[in-house]
Each structure stands twice: as structure tokens, then as C-alpha cells.
Write an enzyme that holds these catalytic residues in place. Structure first.
Site, short mmCIF file in Angstrom:
data_model
loop_
_atom_site.label_atom_id
_atom_site.label_comp_id
_atom_site.label_asym_id
_atom_site.label_seq_id
_atom_site.Cartn_x
_atom_site.Cartn_y
_atom_site.Cartn_z
N ASP A 8 0.81 -1.22 0.00
CA ASP A 8 0.00 0.00 0.00
C ASP A 8 0.85 1.28 0.00
O ASP A 8 1.61 1.53 0.95
CB ASP A 8 -0.91 0.04 1.24
CG ASP A 8 -1.76 -1.22 1.40
OD1 ASP A 8 -1.33 -2.30 0.95
OD2 ASP A 8 -2.83 -1.11 2.01
N GLU A 39 -4.25 1.91 -2.60
CA GLU A 39 -5.51 2.30 -1.92
C GLU A 39 -5.37 3.49 -0.98
O GLU A 39 -6.37 4.09 -0.62
CB GLU A 39 -6.12 1.12 -1.17
CG GLU A 39 -5.38 0.77 0.11
CD GLU A 39 -6.28 0.15 1.17
OE1 GLU A 39 -7.49 0.00 0.96
OE2 GLU A 39 -5.74 -0.18 2.25
N ASN A 40 -4.14 3.81 -0.56
CA ASN A 40 -3.94 4.94 0.37
C ASN A 40 -3.11 6.05 -0.26
O ASN A 40 -2.55 6.90 0.45
CB ASN A 40 -3.22 4.46 1.64
CG ASN A 40 -3.92 3.30 2.30
OD1 ASN A 40 -3.46 2.16 2.18
ND2 ASN A 40 -5.02 3.56 2.95
N HIS A 68 -10.28 0.97 0.80
CA HIS A 68 -10.28 2.42 0.55
C HIS A 68 -10.41 2.76 -0.93
O HIS A 68 -10.15 3.90 -1.33
CB HIS A 68 -9.02 3.06 1.14
CG HIS A 68 -8.98 3.03 2.63
ND1 HIS A 68 -9.97 3.58 3.41
CD2 HIS A 68 -8.09 2.49 3.50
CE1 HIS A 68 -9.69 3.38 4.69
NE2 HIS A 68 -8.56 2.72 4.78
FE LIG Z 1 -3.90 0.23 3.10
FE LIG Z 2 -6.94 -1.46 3.36
#
Ligand SMILES: [Fe+2]
Ligand SMILES: [Fe+2]
Length: 271
Positions: A8, A39-40, A68
């Protein structure tokens, strides 16, 4: 073939680390295919199309997401037109975007990327194991594709290890994401699938899972949220795994940790 997976990407620190390190990493090791979990990437929550394109520009061939996926609302739209955007396959029918897709790697091989989200301590999506089985039934290894990467986005280590056992011998790599902490258990399972419980994050490790420490400390000690969580802004590190697959079987021959940058003991593959 050689495949790289990065965990991530958290905020600007993570994005800068990817932009800074990924092109050289690809050049040094000759990766045929690169997956990055994004996702972040946008302020710690979700991903914008601009950031999505920047990660592709840095060398990613495919961006996976997770719980997310939709924090940046524009993702609900661009997920449809961006074939390299992957969200968990076990979202309800009708969710925008794709839970799996087949890509052509630099060496001409066909790579299936699937993302599955766990159910323990996570939003209750459809059965992760049934969803994984469906994705593989449509495109089995050695038939419809030459390598299969499964991003198991889950909180519980046990659930990620169950997915590894469930898919052992059927896919090239099962890689855990979501907890942002790299585990030291990367290995080849008995059936030939490479596995790690969590790939870690690309971001500032002087943090609480990528976020500035002040607010998590306040919430933990006073039990009163007083501001938003914001990504930590110090220099970021890359974390993930690299695998080599057997051209005939598509199963893994080796798996190595990738850790580059401050806050983590350095690791690069010897291939
Ligand atoms: Fe994450
Ligand atoms: Fe996550």
C-alpha cells in the site's frame, strides 16, 4: 518471469518513494510485471486518477486497491475506463471496475491479477474464497494465463494464510496487503505458490501505519478523536516482494523481500 509487488502506497511520502525508487528497481532486476497497491495513495485514503496515472508512469503495470478504493469519489468513474485498476473481486455485483484482469507483461506473458478482500474485521463482502475460486476457474494457470497474482487485502494474518493454503499450487503469488506492516514470512508454499502475510507499505515508517503519530496517540490515550488522520510526511520507504516464476508451470521458483529506504532493514532480491 520476474514479478514485483509493492504494498500500500500511503500519501505523498509513499508516492515520492515509488517515483524515486521504482524505475531503478525495475532496471536493476528486469522485472517483467509490476503491481502496486494504491488504496492509500491520495492523502492516505483512496486514489485519484492523476495519482493512478503517475504510478503507471513510474513503472506499475497494474494498481490494486482495497477497502479504501472509493474514498476518492472519482474512482467510481475512472475504475471503469482504466483497465489497470483492480478492486476487490468480492464486492457486490454491480460495483464499478474489475476484481480481476489479464495483462500482457513486458516479456509477452499473460498475467492474471486478482484482488480479494477478507471478512474478518473488515467490511462484510461476499465470500472471499468463493470469489477467488470463481476468478481462477475463469482463467486457470497454464491455460488462460502464464502467471497469477492474488492480492489478499485483509486485517487478520490467519485469514491471509488460509487464502495462501487455499490457492497453493493454483497461483504464482498470494500477497497480503492492508496492515501496512511487512511480515518476515515470505516463502514458497508446498504446492509452489509464493506467499507473504503482508507486503508492508510504501510510505514514511516514522508513523503509525503511515499516518502522523499525534492523532492516533490522542485517540488511543484520551478516547476522543480530535482531528483527521493525516499521512506522515518524512522520507518514505518501499516495501514489497519480488518473485521469479517457472515459465512452464507459472509457479514460483523464488520470493525475496524488497525494502528500500529509511526505517526498514534493506533487502533486494539476488536475481
Ligand atoms: Fe492500506
Ligand atoms: Fe486497506
Amino acid at each position: 518471469m520476474k514479478i514485483l509487488f509493492l504494498g500500500d502506497v500511503v500519501g505523498r511520502a509513499g508516492r515520492k518513494a515509488v517515483a524515486h525508487h521504482l524505475p531503478g528497481l525495475i532496471a536493476r532486476h528486469g522485472f517483467d510485471f509490476v503491481v502496486v497497491n494504491g488504496e492509500n495513495a491520495a492523502g492516505g485514503l483512496g486514489i485519484t486518477e492523476k495519482i493512478f496515472d503517475d504510478l503507471l508512469e513510474a513503472g506499475a503495470d497494474c494498481i490494486t486497491t482495497g477497502n479504501h478504493a472509493w474514498n476518492q469519489k472519482e474512482a467510481l468513474v475512472f475504475a471503469e475506463r482504466q483497465e489497470r485498476f483492480i478492486r476487490p473481486a468480492n464486492y457486490p455485483d454491480g460495483t464499478p471496475g474489475r476484481g480481476a484482469n489479464i495483462f500482457t507483461a513486458k516479456n509477452g506473458a499473460r498475467v492474471l491479477v486478482v484482488q480479494i478482500m477478507g471478512q474478518l474485521f473488515m467490511p462484510a463482502l461476499d465470500d472471499p474464497f468463493a470469489a477467488a475460486a470463481r476468478a481462477l476457474a475463469a482463467s486457470p494457470l497454464g491455460n488462460a494465463c502464464d502467471a497469477i497474482i492474488v492480492d489478499m487485502h485483509a486485517e487478520a494474518s490467519s485469514e491471509k494464510q488460509v487464502m495462501g493454503a487455499f490457492l497453493d499450487g493454483k497461483v504464482s503469488l498470494v500477497v497480503g496487503t492492508h496492515t501496512h506492516v511487512p511480515t518476515a514470512d515470505h516463502r514458497i508454499l508446498p504446492g509452489g505458490t509464493a506467499f507473504i502475510t503482508d507486503a508492508g507499505m510504501c510510505g514514511d515508517y516514522d508513523s503509525i501505519i503511515g499516518m502522523e503519530k499525534d492523532e492516533p496517540l490522542r485517540r488511543a490515550t484520551r478516547k476522543i478523536p480530535s482531528s483527521h488522520l493525516v499521512p506522515a510526511t518524512g522520507p518514505g520507504a518501499l516495501s514489497g516482494v519480488a518473485i521469479e516464476t517457472d515459465d512452464a508451470s507459472g509457479l514460483a521458483k523464488s520470493i525475496s523481500a524488497i525494502r528500500i529506504g529509511p526505517g526498514l532493514p534493506p533487502a533486494e532480491p539476488d536475481f
